[in-house]
Scaffold this active site. Sequence first.
Site, mmCIF file in Angstrom:
data_model
loop_
_atom_site.group_PDB
_atom_site.id
_atom_site.type_symbol
_atom_site.label_atom_id
_atom_site.label_comp_id
_atom_site.label_asym_id
_atom_site.label_seq_id
_atom_site.Cartn_x
_atom_site.Cartn_y
_atom_site.Cartn_z
ATOM 1 N NE ARG A 15 -2.095 -1.690 3.552
ATOM 2 C CZ ARG A 15 -2.565 -1.844 4.789
ATOM 3 N NH1 ARG A 15 -3.776 -1.414 5.088
ATOM 4 N NH2 ARG A 15 -1.818 -2.431 5.712
ATOM 5 C CE LYS A 75 0.401 -2.050 9.536
ATOM 6 N NZ LYS A 75 -0.810 -2.273 10.363
ATOM 7 C CE1 TYR A 94 -5.897 2.791 10.148
ATOM 8 C CE2 TYR A 94 -4.751 2.225 8.126
ATOM 9 C CZ TYR A 94 -5.928 2.496 8.803
ATOM 10 O OH TYR A 94 -7.126 2.466 8.136
#
Length: 375
Positions: A15, A75, A94
């Site tokens: 991603r 992440k 995140y």
Amino acid sequence: MLIGVPKEIKNNESRVGLTPASVREFCQRGHAVLVQKGAGAAIGMTDALYVAAGAALAETAEEVFARADMIVKVKEPQPQECALLREGQILYTYLHLAPDPQQTAALVLSGAVCIAYETITGPGGGLPLLAPMSEVAGRMAIQAGAAHLEKSKGGMGLLLGGVPGVAPGHIAILGGGVVGTNALQMAVGIGARVTVLDRNVDRLRQLDLVFGNRIVTQYSHGQAIEEAVRGADLVVGAVLVPGAAAPKLVTAAMIGAMRSGAVVVDVAIDQGGCFATSHPTTHAEPTFMVGDVVHYCVANMPGAVARTSTFALNNATIGPALALADKGWRAAMRDDVHLRHGLNVCGGKVTYEAVARDLGYEYVPAETLLAQADA
């Protein structure tokens, strides 16, 4: 403001923090965007697409971190990335700090302004920046569980949907939130027997109205969980306490009582997991055995469908990101209490109560830091 997008370096993570369309949004507002070369190449977002959208390219992550005012990732930063952060720099990604004392300590040491997607709230309730990845993970949980029930992957050799004359498998879903509901949709769709457990009776009523007699709803307590786990072929852990470590709902003894070749999928593993026997795995080695039970505990499940996940994530994250860039983080958070809830670490202080409580830090509310800045 200069927005930096480094390439993700977590195991099998393809991603990317911004799509070319999101880059265009920043550039149209007068901001600059610096993207590390190859950041989106694995999912078809080429460097040429980023340049066409208005971005500049950087050779290395070190250059991105050194130059950018705000880092946009997917992440949590890995140790080498934490070391590149600097005081006052915005990190927007995140984080999942409660079960990760090492990352928390590194972010505190950095002095950066660390904003977690998973704790930003929405005007109508819920966690709108966590929701899209929860939707993906919930649906993937059934897909992954079904695959690992195959004999060649360590399972008992069971087809969850059954066939005429052969009973379908039984799936127990712990939690009826976004993850649980999406898992439920997939489970019902393939024809499995499904039991969903939750402590919110109103939520169980809603699920009952939608799915009727195709599912069994059950109030979640220790005995109900034990019985459901013991009788299930696949158990999906879908519980969430926002920002805090996940509760350990399933004990080692419960796992030991499951049938040989049963599978558990712990979607809560980002927050420490809700099975006592869980530990994080990667897409490279997604499972391990505890006794005769297969454990699937991949900490970045949506990374397996990285293209879908990136578009879904950007739909949710772009609004707050633009507010941070347009106004600066202090003004953006003064104006928006929901964005303020995303501030987890700032200037060496832990600003999210559940993280401070779980890891033993002094809790300093975001409002206190903002007031000090005004003084």
